[in-house]
Write a protein that holds these residues in place. Structure first.
Motif, PDB file in Angstrom:
ATOM      1  N   GLN A   1       0.848  -1.195   0.000  1.00  0.00           N
ATOM      2  CA  GLN A   1       0.000   0.000   0.000  1.00  0.00           C
ATOM      3  C   GLN A   1       0.878   1.237   0.000  1.00  0.00           C
ATOM      4  O   GLN A   1       2.072   1.171   0.276  1.00  0.00           O
ATOM      5  CB  GLN A   1      -0.910   0.001   1.228  1.00  0.00           C
ATOM      6  N   GLY A   2       0.252   2.360  -0.305  1.00  0.00           N
ATOM      7  CA  GLY A   2       0.930   3.648  -0.221  1.00  0.00           C
ATOM      8  C   GLY A   2       2.110   3.780  -1.150  1.00  0.00           C
ATOM      9  O   GLY A   2       2.090   3.351  -2.299  1.00  0.00           O
ATOM     10  N   GLU A   3       3.187   4.383  -0.603  1.00  0.00           N
ATOM     11  CA  GLU A   3       4.375   4.701  -1.386  1.00  0.00           C
ATOM     12  C   GLU A   3       5.016   3.455  -1.999  1.00  0.00           C
ATOM     13  O   GLU A   3       5.431   3.459  -3.158  1.00  0.00           O
ATOM     14  CB  GLU A   3       5.392   5.414  -0.484  1.00  0.00           C
ATOM     15  N   TYR A   4       5.096   2.356  -1.240  1.00  0.00           N
ATOM     16  CA  TYR A   4       5.733   1.133  -1.752  1.00  0.00           C
ATOM     17  C   TYR A   4       4.932   0.520  -2.898  1.00  0.00           C
ATOM     18  O   TYR A   4       5.491   0.038  -3.867  1.00  0.00           O
ATOM     19  CB  TYR A   4       5.942   0.118  -0.624  1.00  0.00           C
ATOM     20  N   GLN A   5       3.621   0.575  -2.791  1.00  0.00           N
ATOM     21  CA  GLN A   5       2.782   0.081  -3.882  1.00  0.00           C
ATOM     22  C   GLN A   5       2.997   0.935  -5.127  1.00  0.00           C
ATOM     23  O   GLN A   5       3.147   0.420  -6.237  1.00  0.00           O
ATOM     24  CB  GLN A   5       1.303   0.091  -3.487  1.00  0.00           C
ATOM     25  N   GLY A   6       3.019   2.247  -4.957  1.00  0.00           N
ATOM     26  CA  GLY A   6       3.243   3.164  -6.079  1.00  0.00           C
ATOM     27  C   GLY A   6       4.579   2.919  -6.768  1.00  0.00           C
ATOM     28  O   GLY A   6       4.666   2.924  -7.998  1.00  0.00           O
ATOM     29  N   LYS A   7       5.623   2.686  -5.963  1.00  0.00           N
ATOM     30  CA  LYS A   7       6.949   2.432  -6.537  1.00  0.00           C
ATOM     31  C   LYS A   7       6.960   1.127  -7.325  1.00  0.00           C
ATOM     32  O   LYS A   7       7.488   1.071  -8.438  1.00  0.00           O
ATOM     33  CB  LYS A   7       8.004   2.385  -5.435  1.00  0.00           C
ATOM     34  N   LEU A   8       6.383   0.060  -6.746  1.00  0.00           N
ATOM     35  CA  LEU A   8       6.377  -1.219  -7.455  1.00  0.00           C
ATOM     36  C   LEU A   8       5.520  -1.134  -8.719  1.00  0.00           C
ATOM     37  O   LEU A   8       5.940  -1.581  -9.786  1.00  0.00           O
ATOM     38  CB  LEU A   8       5.871  -2.352  -6.551  1.00  0.00           C
ATOM     39  N   ASN A   9       4.343  -0.515  -8.611  1.00  0.00           N
ATOM     40  CA  ASN A   9       3.484  -0.381  -9.798  1.00  0.00           C
ATOM     41  C   ASN A   9       4.209   0.388 -10.896  1.00  0.00           C
ATOM     42  O   ASN A   9       4.156  -0.001 -12.070  1.00  0.00           O
ATOM     43  CB  ASN A   9       2.170   0.323  -9.450  1.00  0.00           C
ATOM     44  N   GLY A  10       4.877   1.471 -10.526  1.00  0.00           N
ATOM     45  CA  GLY A  10       5.625   2.260 -11.504  1.00  0.00           C
ATOM     46  C   GLY A  10       6.727   1.449 -12.159  1.00  0.00           C
ATOM     47  O   GLY A  10       6.945   1.537 -13.375  1.00  0.00           O
ATOM     48  N   HIS A  11       7.432   0.660 -11.354  1.00  0.00           N
ATOM     49  CA  HIS A  11       8.526  -0.146 -11.901  1.00  0.00           C
ATOM     50  C   HIS A  11       7.987  -1.236 -12.828  1.00  0.00           C
ATOM     51  O   HIS A  11       8.556  -1.494 -13.888  1.00  0.00           O
ATOM     52  CB  HIS A  11       9.345  -0.759 -10.763  1.00  0.00           C
ATOM     53  N   LEU A  12       6.891  -1.890 -12.443  1.00  0.00           N
ATOM     54  CA  LEU A  12       6.310  -2.938 -13.296  1.00  0.00           C
ATOM     55  C   LEU A  12       5.822  -2.384 -14.639  1.00  0.00           C
ATOM     56  O   LEU A  12       5.855  -3.080 -15.655  1.00  0.00           O
ATOM     57  CB  LEU A  12       5.153  -3.636 -12.576  1.00  0.00           C
ATOM     58  N   LYS A  13       5.397  -1.121 -14.649  1.00  0.00           N
ATOM     59  CA  LYS A  13       4.903  -0.499 -15.882  1.00  0.00           C
ATOM     60  C   LYS A  13       6.024   0.125 -16.717  1.00  0.00           C
ATOM     61  O   LYS A  13       5.810   0.494 -17.872  1.00  0.00           O
ATOM     62  CB  LYS A  13       3.844   0.551 -15.549  1.00  0.00           C
ATOM     63  N   ALA A  14       7.222   0.227 -16.130  1.00  0.00           N
ATOM     64  CA  ALA A  14       8.366   0.832 -16.815  1.00  0.00           C
ATOM     65  C   ALA A  14       8.902  -0.095 -17.910  1.00  0.00           C
ATOM     66  O   ALA A  14       8.556  -1.277 -17.985  1.00  0.00           O
ATOM     67  CB  ALA A  14       9.470   1.146 -15.799  1.00  0.00           C
TER      68      ALA A  14
ATOM     69  N   ARG B   1       8.792 -14.725 -18.195  1.00  0.00           N
ATOM     70  CA  ARG B   1       8.876 -13.313 -18.593  1.00  0.00           C
ATOM     71  C   ARG B   1      10.069 -13.022 -19.491  1.00  0.00           C
ATOM     72  O   ARG B   1      10.020 -12.107 -20.321  1.00  0.00           O
ATOM     73  CB  ARG B   1       8.906 -12.420 -17.357  1.00  0.00           C
ATOM     74  N   THR B   2      11.140 -13.812 -19.377  1.00  0.00           N
ATOM     75  CA  THR B   2      12.334 -13.539 -20.181  1.00  0.00           C
ATOM     76  C   THR B   2      12.094 -13.775 -21.666  1.00  0.00           C
ATOM     77  O   THR B   2      12.793 -13.213 -22.508  1.00  0.00           O
ATOM     78  CB  THR B   2      13.539 -14.387 -19.700  1.00  0.00           C
ATOM     79  N   LYS B   3      11.095 -14.587 -22.005  1.00  0.00           N
ATOM     80  CA  LYS B   3      10.752 -14.807 -23.413  1.00  0.00           C
ATOM     81  C   LYS B   3      10.129 -13.561 -24.043  1.00  0.00           C
ATOM     82  O   LYS B   3      10.015 -13.466 -25.261  1.00  0.00           O
ATOM     83  CB  LYS B   3       9.791 -15.987 -23.553  1.00  0.00           C
ATOM     84  N   TYR B   4       9.722 -12.610 -23.202  1.00  0.00           N
ATOM     85  CA  TYR B   4       9.086 -11.374 -23.662  1.00  0.00           C
ATOM     86  C   TYR B   4      10.004 -10.171 -23.411  1.00  0.00           C
ATOM     87  O   TYR B   4       9.528  -9.043 -23.271  1.00  0.00           O
ATOM     88  CB  TYR B   4       7.733 -11.199 -22.975  1.00  0.00           C
ATOM     89  N   ASP B   5      11.310 -10.437 -23.328  1.00  0.00           N
ATOM     90  CA  ASP B   5      12.330  -9.403 -23.132  1.00  0.00           C
ATOM     91  C   ASP B   5      12.139  -8.649 -21.814  1.00  0.00           C
ATOM     92  O   ASP B   5      12.374  -7.450 -21.728  1.00  0.00           O
ATOM     93  CB  ASP B   5      12.357  -8.428 -24.321  1.00  0.00           C
ATOM     94  N   ILE B   6      11.720  -9.378 -20.778  1.00  0.00           N
ATOM     95  CA  ILE B   6      11.615  -8.807 -19.430  1.00  0.00           C
ATOM     96  C   ILE B   6      12.683  -9.509 -18.597  1.00  0.00           C
ATOM     97  O   ILE B   6      12.446 -10.554 -18.006  1.00  0.00           O
ATOM     98  CB  ILE B   6      10.201  -9.006 -18.834  1.00  0.00           C
ATOM     99  N   LYS B   7      13.877  -8.927 -18.604  1.00  0.00           N
ATOM    100  CA  LYS B   7      15.035  -9.587 -18.000  1.00  0.00           C
ATOM    101  C   LYS B   7      15.476  -8.962 -16.683  1.00  0.00           C
ATOM    102  O   LYS B   7      16.385  -9.481 -16.039  1.00  0.00           O
ATOM    103  CB  LYS B   7      16.191  -9.574 -19.005  1.00  0.00           C
ATOM    104  N   TYR B   8      14.851  -7.898 -16.269  1.00  0.00           N
ATOM    105  CA  TYR B   8      15.262  -7.202 -15.046  1.00  0.00           C
ATOM    106  C   TYR B   8      15.319  -8.179 -13.864  1.00  0.00           C
ATOM    107  O   TYR B   8      14.365  -8.902 -13.588  1.00  0.00           O
ATOM    108  CB  TYR B   8      14.284  -6.067 -14.717  1.00  0.00           C
ATOM    109  N   GLY B   9      16.451  -8.221 -13.182  1.00  0.00           N
ATOM    110  CA  GLY B   9      16.611  -9.036 -11.985  1.00  0.00           C
ATOM    111  C   GLY B   9      16.611 -10.531 -12.214  1.00  0.00           C
ATOM    112  O   GLY B   9      16.478 -11.302 -11.266  1.00  0.00           O
ATOM    113  N   SER B  10      16.767 -10.962 -13.445  1.00  0.00           N
ATOM    114  CA  SER B  10      16.747 -12.392 -13.759  1.00  0.00           C
ATOM    115  C   SER B  10      18.106 -13.024 -13.487  1.00  0.00           C
ATOM    116  O   SER B  10      19.120 -12.602 -14.042  1.00  0.00           O
ATOM    117  CB  SER B  10      16.384 -12.608 -15.230  1.00  0.00           C
TER     118      SER B  10
END
Length: 188
Positions: A81-94, A155-164
């Motif tokens: 919730q709050g700030e942490y939710q906003g940060k994670l949501n923003g990162h997932l959409k980046a 997710r890596t098959k869709y070029d989502i490699k962050y933190g893999s």
């Protein structure tokens, strides 16, 4: 009398050869759900993403097709919730995850369907995320007014490699699993 029997026989044959026509059942996007679960070495996050539209195609009780569009901008974490939710949501959409500014939708199109049991179907579908299309397989269970499926996506098959850990060897306990789980409920 012989003509009457011939006509009756012709009608029976004609009716027996008429195939069941396909019926498209559109989902109620507001009542249908996609829950996601992503795991990492030190824990996990879960959340939701919403359908824009979708439909299953039936012949009788047999699923013969399906296609769905997901609103990737609706992606949200529900375990924070709050700030942490906003940060994670923003990162997932980046761009290093789902890049929702460039790719606002994901699509799933059924390609092959086999009956496994009454109301259970083995589905192979094309999943498009970030403009990349790859096959996924899952079991779909149907009822008169709903359908459910649960499956993993690499997710890596869709070029989502962050933190893999498959691509970066020095990330240690910050590694994020390559696969995430989708738990889908369709309501008609």
């Amino acid at each position: 009398m012989k003509n009457l029997k011939s006509i009756a026989l012709a009608l029976v044959v004609a009716l027996a050869t008429v195939s069941v026509s396909a019926q498209t059942k559109k989902i109620d996007a507001t009542k249908s759900s996609i829950n996601w679960l992503g795991k990492k070495v030190t824990g996990q996050h879960n959340g939701t993403v919403n359908f824009k539209e979708g439909a299953l195609v039936f012949k009788g009780k047999k699923v013969v097709g399906g296609n769905f569009t997901v609103d990737m901008n609706s992606l949200t974490a529900t375990d924070l919730q709050g700030e942490y939710q906003g940060k994670l949501n923003g990162h997932l959409k980046a761009d290093d995850f789902f890049g929702t500014d460039k790719f606002p939708t994901a699509k799933l199109v059924f390609k092959k369907i086999a009956t496994k049991a009454a109301n259970v179907f083995a589905v192979t579908a094309d999943l498009t995320i970030k403009g990349i299309t790859k096959p996924v397989t899952f079991d779909l269970t149907t009822t008169a007014n709903s359908a459910t499926a649960k499956f993993n996506v690499d997710r890596t098959k869709y070029d989502i490699k962050y933190g893999s850990g498959s691509f970066f060897s020095n990330i240690g306990d910050k590694a994020i699993n390559d696969e995430f789980e989708l738990d889908v409920t369709l309501k008609f």
